[in-house]
Design a protein around this motif. Sequence first.
Motif, short mmCIF file in Angstrom:
data_model
loop_
_atom_site.label_atom_id
_atom_site.label_comp_id
_atom_site.label_asym_id
_atom_site.label_seq_id
_atom_site.Cartn_x
_atom_site.Cartn_y
_atom_site.Cartn_z
N ASP A 70 28.86 48.63 47.12
CA ASP A 70 29.50 47.48 46.47
C ASP A 70 28.53 46.78 45.52
N ALA A 77 27.76 46.83 36.42
CA ALA A 77 28.88 46.39 35.58
C ALA A 77 28.58 45.08 34.85
N GLY A 123 40.61 47.88 44.97
CA GLY A 123 40.21 49.15 44.39
C GLY A 123 38.89 49.07 43.65
N LYS A 124 38.31 50.23 43.34
CA LYS A 124 37.04 50.30 42.65
C LYS A 124 37.09 49.62 41.28
N ALA A 125 38.26 49.64 40.66
CA ALA A 125 38.37 49.03 39.33
C ALA A 125 38.04 47.54 39.37
N TRP A 126 38.35 46.89 40.50
CA TRP A 126 38.08 45.46 40.60
C TRP A 126 36.59 45.17 40.67
N VAL A 128 34.39 46.78 38.85
CA VAL A 128 34.00 46.80 37.44
C VAL A 128 34.44 45.51 36.75
N VAL A 129 35.67 45.07 37.04
CA VAL A 129 36.18 43.84 36.42
C VAL A 129 35.34 42.64 36.81
N TYR A 151 35.75 37.80 44.18
CA TYR A 151 36.03 39.18 44.58
C TYR A 151 35.81 39.38 46.08
#
Length: 245
Positions: A70, A77, A123-126, A128-129, A151
């Motif tokens: 994590d 990112a 999800g993994k995309a979050w 990055v966001v 997050y």
Amino acid sequence: MLSSTLIVALVVFIGAFTQGLAGFGFAFFSLPIISLVLDFQTSVVILVLMAQVMNLLILKQHGSLPQWGDVLPLTVATLPGIPVGVAMLQYLPVYVLQGTLGIILVLYCLYMWFVCPVPRVLGKAWIVVAGFIAGCLGGALNSQGPPVLMYVALQPWDKDRVKATTISFFIASGVLVIAAQAWRGLITADALELSALCLPGVLLGATCGRIAYRRLGEGGFRTVFIGLLFALGLFMLVKSAGDVI
């Protein structure tokens, strides 16, 4: 000098207690007050230096290893977001950026309190966001924490994992900040001396915060966590409104 040092030591003690308790809040509490007795640049530098030592102590006391799966993606990112944040600072007034972030934090906390969403694995995309937005805010306002805090608060993690992740992120991002400050020649002998003088208060505050943290249950920790986020949002709103007036 002595009176200024005592004021700074007291402020960082309270800020370190907050960080030891909730995993964040050191700079949020300390910077506005310390910058009243020291110049802003020196205030930022000494807080970053003390925060690194304090966060390493907190992580050691914590005893729960962070989930590097994590922390590392969150940190990586942030990198492309930093120049975006610097560009935002060039084209948008600081009060607009602070006010917008304040509104988002306040609305987020109200959502957490009144809607009470069920925690779920994001999800993994979050990652990055959250990391990218953190980089943007770090480049614009030196406030990379809020997106990461939001997050982790949405995840179904226990308080140990939440705190270990946030502290580890601050350590990783702090290394980047210190490297940038050293490269620009901002870490002076005076800043190092003042940091050393205040370090006992930082370590004592973090330890006292750890003791209080151990007395909190999962529900109590989340209440403190979201409550501090709400206070941070209100502070940013008040500060941005004051800048407009």
